[in-house]
Design an enzyme around this catalytic site. Structure first.
Site, PDB file in Angstrom:
ATOM      1  CD  GLU A  30       6.555  24.351  59.372  1.00  0.00           C
ATOM      2  OE1 GLU A  30       6.779  23.000  59.652  1.00  0.00           O
ATOM      3  OE2 GLU A  30       7.652  25.296  59.409  1.00  0.00           O
ATOM      4  CD  GLU A  72      13.626  14.395  60.777  1.00  0.00           C
ATOM      5  OE1 GLU A  72      12.208  14.218  60.736  1.00  0.00           O
ATOM      6  OE2 GLU A  72      14.108  15.089  61.555  1.00  0.00           O
ATOM      7  CE  LYS A  85      10.213  17.939  64.615  1.00  0.00           C
ATOM      8  NZ  LYS A  85      11.160  19.179  64.714  1.00  0.00           N
ATOM      9  CG  HIS A 109      -0.356  17.076  29.149  1.00  0.00           C
ATOM     10  ND1 HIS A 109      -0.864  16.668  28.075  1.00  0.00           N
ATOM     11  CD2 HIS A 109       0.130  18.305  28.779  1.00  0.00           C
ATOM     12  CE1 HIS A 109      -0.792  17.545  27.049  1.00  0.00           C
ATOM     13  NE2 HIS A 109      -0.027  18.475  27.341  1.00  0.00           N
ATOM     14  CE  LYS A 116      16.962  28.685  64.685  1.00  0.00           C
ATOM     15  NZ  LYS A 116      15.876  29.522  64.848  1.00  0.00           N
ATOM     16  N   GLY A 134      12.476  28.944  60.218  1.00  0.00           N
ATOM     17  CA  GLY A 134      13.007  27.971  59.430  1.00  0.00           C
ATOM     18  C   GLY A 134      12.724  28.429  58.097  1.00  0.00           C
ATOM     19  NE  ARG A 135       6.248  28.795  58.713  1.00  0.00           N
ATOM     20  CZ  ARG A 135       6.494  28.648  59.951  1.00  0.00           C
ATOM     21  NH1 ARG A 135       7.136  27.690  60.405  1.00  0.00           N
ATOM     22  NH2 ARG A 135       5.397  29.166  60.969  1.00  0.00           N
TER      23      ARG A 135
END
Length: 537
Positions: A352, A211, A503, A383, A205, A266-267
């Site tokens: 979040e 990152e 951050k 399993h 954005k 964002g999510r």
């Protein structure tokens, strides 16, 4: 508002004392029609909540709590564009992105739907150009590789949906995702790719995310290392961002910048321009089907009374286990390989959103909030960790998701898959008693090890088959379940201040990793870790 002081909360506490030792086997024994009463069918989904430790009274009391916390008004507030993300001063209108009715949706008095439609049209035109081979790389070759560079909501949503809808995708294109700042992620992704046939979608954005921009610059160096001309960047990079200045400075033509808005978290953004890799992968028609599914569940959530509202009821059942049975986690168990990343996607969506310990009044919460979300595709999980769900000491409510038809039928694979799904929910609910084992002639000394208490709650969600529409409905269902729980816990579900401190500290530490003479001023543990790195780098 102190949630736990409400009369409706106290009523649930009393009811819990009556229910805590009741076995699911007993509930079914007392009511032959229990499955019918505790199942819902809507929008092509069949939802069975009968194998939960609930009664009609449980439902009535939970709905009473939801009404006391103003859930119905909160739903209206979100859909109407009210700034319910109060700590950031923003509306929460991901629902506008998939508003297929095109009814006006207002933010600060402005109808946002024309902008949404314009953004979708731009996505459709661009994705068609790539899919048809009309978008060429700098050297004139068709694009074969799409690499999305983003993180968090700019990665998890589109990565999950591209995998979930892989059956419907173009096999002429290889869609990849790079998120981790670890150089291994981008190095391995680029390993077998040709710069001449690769297009990067940089999703950020602000176009400043550490990152994402670190990986983007590495990708840019890779492209320029091949072409050795700066103008090649414009043919191999597009941006999903709101920062035109930074996009232009990177070398991307602003005509190839796809916008989204601050009222899209964002999510919750995969149906915005963040979903560009999805549309490139599956095409406009299938992307429209995905939006249609979201919209159908949005309408169901907004218009359906709480008593029959699927996201609301699943949210309330989660409250029941989290706050009264003290369950710490919730398992998502899709019995479809295409949905293998659904648990990871829901981890961000849920944890979040509702991983909060301060309520809307700025005070510490007085009850447990968001659960730990985890899971794996069946039958792999059987399993691995099902042993703990069946016979461990922790109560772990679980959602099982399956489809009547496989998209890839082969032999009796699908029948075996579903037999395991149905068997697991039956075994978790009813278990196997010591008396049953004795009657079967089991060796006495092994009976304690082979007995299953059962009474482990599950919800099962079924559909005919996995389609873009059904996938949209499933994602929207869980979004609104999360919203429901946030309203009841009286917390802000649409901010995420908890990610900021790390951050900030990383920004302080980063220059220390390059400078040999810095005197470190952290705690002794952090100082020693930095010194270890410097010694061994």
């Amino acid at each position: 508002m102190d949630l736990t002081a409400l009369m409706e909360w106290r009523n649930l506490e009393r009811h819990f004392l009556e229910m805590k030792d009741v076995h699911i086997k007993e509930l079914f024994g007392n009511d032959p029609k229990r499955a019918e009463k505790f199942s819902m069918e809507a929008l092509g989904l069949y939802v069975d909540i009968s194998k939960n430790r609930i009664t009609e009274e449980t439902k009535r009391l939970l709905i009473g709590l939801a009404r006391a916390m103003g859930l119905e008004q909160a739903i209206d507030d979100m859909f109407s564009g009210k700034k319910i993300n109060e700590t950031e001063g923003r509306a929460v209108l991901h629902t506008a992105l998939r508003n297929r009715s095109h009814r006006p949706v207002y933010v600060d008095g402005k109808d946002v739907m024309p902008e949404v439609d314009k953004a979708l049209k731009k996505m459709a035109d661009f994705s068609a150009a790539v899919r048809l081979g009309e978008w060429k790389g700098f050297g004139g070759k068709k694009i074969k590789n799409i690499i999305n560079i983003g993180i968090g909501g700019s990665d998890l949503g589109p990565a999950f949906v591209c995998e979930a809808l892989k059956y419907y995708s173009s096999r002429n294109l290889d869609i990849c995702f790079v998120s981790n700042i670890d150089p291994t992620h981008i190095t391995e992704t680029l390993m077998d790719k040709s710069p001449e046939e690769t297009l990067f979608v940089i999703a950020s954005k602000t176009f400043t995310t550490q990152e994402t921009m670190t990986n983007a610059r590495t990708a840019k160096e890779w492209v320029l290392g091949h072409f050795r001309e700066n103008k090649a960047v414009a043919s191999h990079f597009v941006a999903v961002s709101t920062n035109e200045k930074a996009v232009r400075e990177f070398g991307i033509d602003p005509k190839n910048m796809f916008i989204f808005w601050d009222w899209v978290g964002g999510r919750y953004s995969l149906t915005s321009s963040i979903g560009l890799p999805i549309m490139i992968a599956v095409g406009q028609d299938n992307f429209s089907g995905l939006l249609e599914g979201f919209f159908k569940m949005d309408c169901h959530f907004h218009d359906t009374p709480l008593e029959k509202n699927i996201p609301v009821l699943l949210g309330l059942i989660g409250i029941w286990y989290n706050n009264f049975f003290r369950a710490q986690s919730h398992a998502i168990l899709p019995y479809d390989q295409y949905l293998r990343r659904f648990p990871a996607y829901l981890q961000q969506a849920d944890m979040e959103s509702n991983g909060k310990s301060v309520n809307k009044d700025g005070k510490r919460v007085t009850c447990q909030t968001g659960p730990v979300i985890w899971g794996e595709a069946g039958t792999n999980g059987q399993h691995a960790f099902y042993q703990l769900i069946h016979q461990g000491t922790k109560l772990i409510p679980a959602d099982f998701i399956g489809f009547a038809k496989s998209l890839n039928p082969r032999g009796d694979h699908h029948q075996k898959l579903l037999s395991n799904l149905f068997a697991q929910t039956e075994a978790l609910a009813f278990g196997k008693s010591e008396n049953e084992l004795k009657n079967e002639g089991e060796e006495e000394r092994l009976i304690p090890y082979k007995s299953f208490t059962g009474n482990r709650p599950t919800t099962t969600i079924m559909a005919e088959k996995l389609t873009p529409v059904i996938l949209g409905e499933l994602i929207s269902l869980y979004e609104h379940k999360i919203f429901t729980q946030g309203v009841i816990w009286n917390i802000y579900s649409f901010d995420q201040w908890g990610v900021q401190l790390g951050k900030v500290l990383a920004g302080l530490i980063l220059p220390e990793l390059f400078c040999e003479d810095d005197k470190l001023k952290h705690d002794s543990s952090t100082n020693s870790l930095i010194e270890y790195y410097k010694k061994n780098k």
